[in-house]
Design a protein around this motif. Structure first.
Motif, PDB file in Angstrom:
ATOM      1  N   ILE A   1      13.484 -10.029   6.022  1.00 54.60           N
ATOM      2  CA  ILE A   1      12.409  -9.507   5.196  1.00 54.60           C
ATOM      3  C   ILE A   1      12.994  -8.889   3.938  1.00 54.60           C
ATOM      4  O   ILE A   1      14.187  -8.562   3.891  1.00 54.60           O
ATOM      5  N   PRO A   2      12.191  -8.705   2.889  1.00 58.55           N
ATOM      6  CA  PRO A   2      12.703  -8.027   1.687  1.00 58.55           C
ATOM      7  C   PRO A   2      13.080  -6.578   1.982  1.00 58.55           C
ATOM      8  O   PRO A   2      12.493  -5.937   2.864  1.00 58.55           O
ATOM      9  N   ALA A   3      14.027  -6.072   1.222  1.00 55.41           N
ATOM     10  CA  ALA A   3      14.426  -4.671   1.385  1.00 55.41           C
ATOM     11  C   ALA A   3      13.395  -3.722   0.795  1.00 55.41           C
ATOM     12  O   ALA A   3      13.354  -2.550   1.170  1.00 55.41           O
ATOM     13  N   ILE A   4      12.587  -4.203  -0.136  1.00 57.89           N
ATOM     14  CA  ILE A   4      11.580  -3.359  -0.768  1.00 57.89           C
ATOM     15  C   ILE A   4      10.226  -4.058  -0.701  1.00 57.89           C
ATOM     16  O   ILE A   4      10.143  -5.256  -0.429  1.00 57.89           O
ATOM     17  N   MET A   5       9.178  -3.285  -0.942  1.00 57.38           N
ATOM     18  CA  MET A   5       7.833  -3.840  -0.987  1.00 57.38           C
ATOM     19  C   MET A   5       7.690  -4.730  -2.223  1.00 57.38           C
ATOM     20  O   MET A   5       8.370  -4.522  -3.221  1.00 57.38           O
ATOM     21  N   PRO A   6       6.800  -5.753  -2.169  1.00 60.16           N
ATOM     22  CA  PRO A   6       5.876  -6.079  -1.079  1.00 60.16           C
ATOM     23  C   PRO A   6       6.544  -6.906   0.014  1.00 60.16           C
ATOM     24  O   PRO A   6       7.528  -7.609  -0.235  1.00 60.16           O
ATOM     25  N   LYS A   7       5.978  -6.808   1.230  1.00 63.44           N
ATOM     26  CA  LYS A   7       6.433  -7.565   2.385  1.00 63.44           C
ATOM     27  C   LYS A   7       5.188  -8.177   3.033  1.00 63.44           C
ATOM     28  O   LYS A   7       4.741  -7.723   4.093  1.00 63.44           O
ATOM     29  N   PRO A   8       4.584  -9.184   2.408  1.00 62.40           N
ATOM     30  CA  PRO A   8       3.246  -9.631   2.826  1.00 62.40           C
ATOM     31  C   PRO A   8       3.165 -10.114   4.265  1.00 62.40           C
ATOM     32  O   PRO A   8       2.193  -9.797   4.965  1.00 62.40           O
ATOM     33  N   ASN A   9       4.144 -10.872   4.725  1.00 63.95           N
ATOM     34  CA  ASN A   9       4.077 -11.373   6.103  1.00 63.95           C
ATOM     35  C   ASN A   9       4.190 -10.236   7.110  1.00 63.95           C
ATOM     36  O   ASN A   9       3.458 -10.189   8.109  1.00 63.95           O
ATOM     37  N   LEU A  10       5.102  -9.312   6.855  1.00 62.18           N
ATOM     38  CA  LEU A  10       5.274  -8.190   7.777  1.00 62.18           C
ATOM     39  C   LEU A  10       4.060  -7.264   7.736  1.00 62.18           C
ATOM     40  O   LEU A  10       3.605  -6.767   8.773  1.00 62.18           O
ATOM     41  N   THR A  11       3.524  -7.027   6.555  1.00 66.43           N
ATOM     42  CA  THR A  11       2.347  -6.170   6.431  1.00 66.43           C
ATOM     43  C   THR A  11       1.167  -6.743   7.202  1.00 66.43           C
ATOM     44  O   THR A  11       0.370  -5.993   7.787  1.00 66.43           O
ATOM     45  N   ALA A  12       1.034  -8.061   7.229  1.00 63.71           N
ATOM     46  CA  ALA A  12      -0.038  -8.683   8.003  1.00 63.71           C
ATOM     47  C   ALA A  12       0.099  -8.352   9.491  1.00 63.71           C
ATOM     48  O   ALA A  12      -0.907  -8.211  10.199  1.00 63.71           O
ATOM     49  N   LEU A  13       1.325  -8.200   9.967  1.00 62.01           N
ATOM     50  CA  LEU A  13       1.556  -7.887  11.374  1.00 62.01           C
ATOM     51  C   LEU A  13       1.377  -6.400  11.664  1.00 62.01           C
ATOM     52  O   LEU A  13       0.822  -6.021  12.694  1.00 62.01           O
ATOM     53  N   THR A  14       1.878  -5.553  10.777  1.00 61.91           N
ATOM     54  CA  THR A  14       1.922  -4.116  11.064  1.00 61.91           C
ATOM     55  C   THR A  14       0.733  -3.339  10.529  1.00 61.91           C
ATOM     56  O   THR A  14       0.475  -2.228  10.974  1.00 61.91           O
ATOM     57  N   GLY A  15       0.050  -3.892   9.516  1.00 68.55           N
ATOM     58  CA  GLY A  15      -1.041  -3.156   8.905  1.00 68.55           C
ATOM     59  C   GLY A  15      -0.602  -2.160   7.859  1.00 68.55           C
ATOM     60  O   GLY A  15      -1.395  -1.334   7.425  1.00 68.55           O
ATOM     61  N   GLY A  16       0.650  -2.218   7.442  1.00 63.14           N
ATOM     62  CA  GLY A  16       1.113  -1.362   6.356  1.00 63.14           C
ATOM     63  C   GLY A  16       2.334  -0.523   6.659  1.00 63.14           C
ATOM     64  O   GLY A  16       2.898   0.099   5.758  1.00 63.14           O
TER      65      GLY A  16
END
Length: 309
Positions: A34-49
């Motif tokens: 995953i990227p070291a910084i935001m945005p992380k769209p795929n991960l955010t979809a899983l975690t909710g933020g």
């Protein structure tokens, strides 16, 4: 058992903690970078933020924070244990100190010294370094801020204390075998070691350096690359595991209510969902995302705040 899908990046110290636990327990895993910084769209979809790294995914269950991830891996592979019964209390307490106090001593020690930053962010353009600094400024939240002089003095004292814990027949911090305390202290000092220009501070603790070599030799076991899109598909095609745990209600909030859960120290972005679990040491919410489907996001109770919406 579903695949252990691990969302991480190479230079993340907390990720190194879990990667080494995978090695210790000989658990195969899937690696999602995953990227070291935001945005992380795929991960955010899983975690909710939730924005801290790393995150462990097992099907449609998403586990945040390495303290909880270590507990989950212990349940999956009880041997070799991270929590020897004779030292479990002190091991967990030392691990919590390392993940908070020691970590937030190491970070200013490294990132307030320009030469060290080059080791950690080697190859980054000025624009990328500026973006990293901006991301981390918003990420810090309530984390303590200390000068490089204070960090250096504190780190030297902590190294002296840790050096004193090894020897007299002990190869690890609390005994003959590593425990959760070893993995938590190791990831902090691993990060110092990676900052080569300032890593000579570790030369003050030769027994600790030998211990670090033993920890590094554990390795990361077997893993295969997986894309973020494949991880999302794994969540969509699975259902969250059934929850059969006693409800420990210290909040006056009932199961089924809409809540937010957020860290209390840094990376304090809240995750919103339906409360489906509150035990002695774990909280969880169910949420639905167009990309990930219905998932349950799990957090440790310690270090996190639950609020009713």
């Amino acid at each position: 058992m579903s695949d252990l899908i691990f969302h991480h990046y190479a230079n993340s110290p907390f990720s190194e903690k879990v990667r080494t636990i995978f090695g210790y327990k000989k658990l195969p895993w899937k690696s999602v970078l995953i990227p070291a910084i935001m945005p992380k769209p795929n991960l955010t979809a899983l975690t909710g933020g939730y924005r801290k790294t790393p995150v462990l995914q097992i099907g449609a269950d998403i586990y945040c924070d390495t303290a909880l991830i270590a507990n989950v891996l212990e349940q999956i592979a009880p041997a070799p244990t991270l929590y020897p019964p004779e030292t479990e209390g002190v091991a967990r307490t030392l691990a919590q100190w390392a993940d908070s106090t020691l970590f937030w001593t190491v970070i200013p020690y490294i990132f307030q010294q320009p030469a060290a930053i080059q080791s950690i962010l080697g190859g980054a353009t000025p624009e990328q370094m500026k973006a990293f600094a901006a991301d981390r400024a918003g990420f810090r939240g309530n984390a303590p801020r200390i000068s490089v002089g204070e960090a250096t003095g504190s780190l030297l004292e902590y190294l002296r204390r840790l050096e004193n814990m090894i020897g007299n027949g002990k190869h690890y911090l609390l005994g003959a075998q590593p425990c959760i305390a070893d993995f938590s202290v190791y990831h902090c000092l691993w990060f110092v070691q990676k900052a080569k220009e300032v890593a000579s501070i570790l030369d003050r603790a030769p027994r600790l350096q030998a211990w670090m070599a033993r920890m590094a030799a554990i390795g990361h076991h077997q893993f295969e690359a997986m894309s973020g899109e494949q991880a999302l598909e794994a969540a969509r095609s699975a259902s969250p595991a059934n929850i059969d745990a006693a409800f420990v209600n210290t909040f006056g909030i009932a199961l089924g209510e809409q809540v937010t859960i957020a860290p209390t120290d840094y990376g304090i972005d809240p995750v919103e969902g339906e409360l489906v679990m509150a035990t002695d040491n774990e909280l969880a919410v169910r949420r639905t995302d167009p990309q990930a489907g219905t998932v349950v996001v799990h957090f440790p109770r310690l270090g996190f705040q639950l609020k009713k919406i």
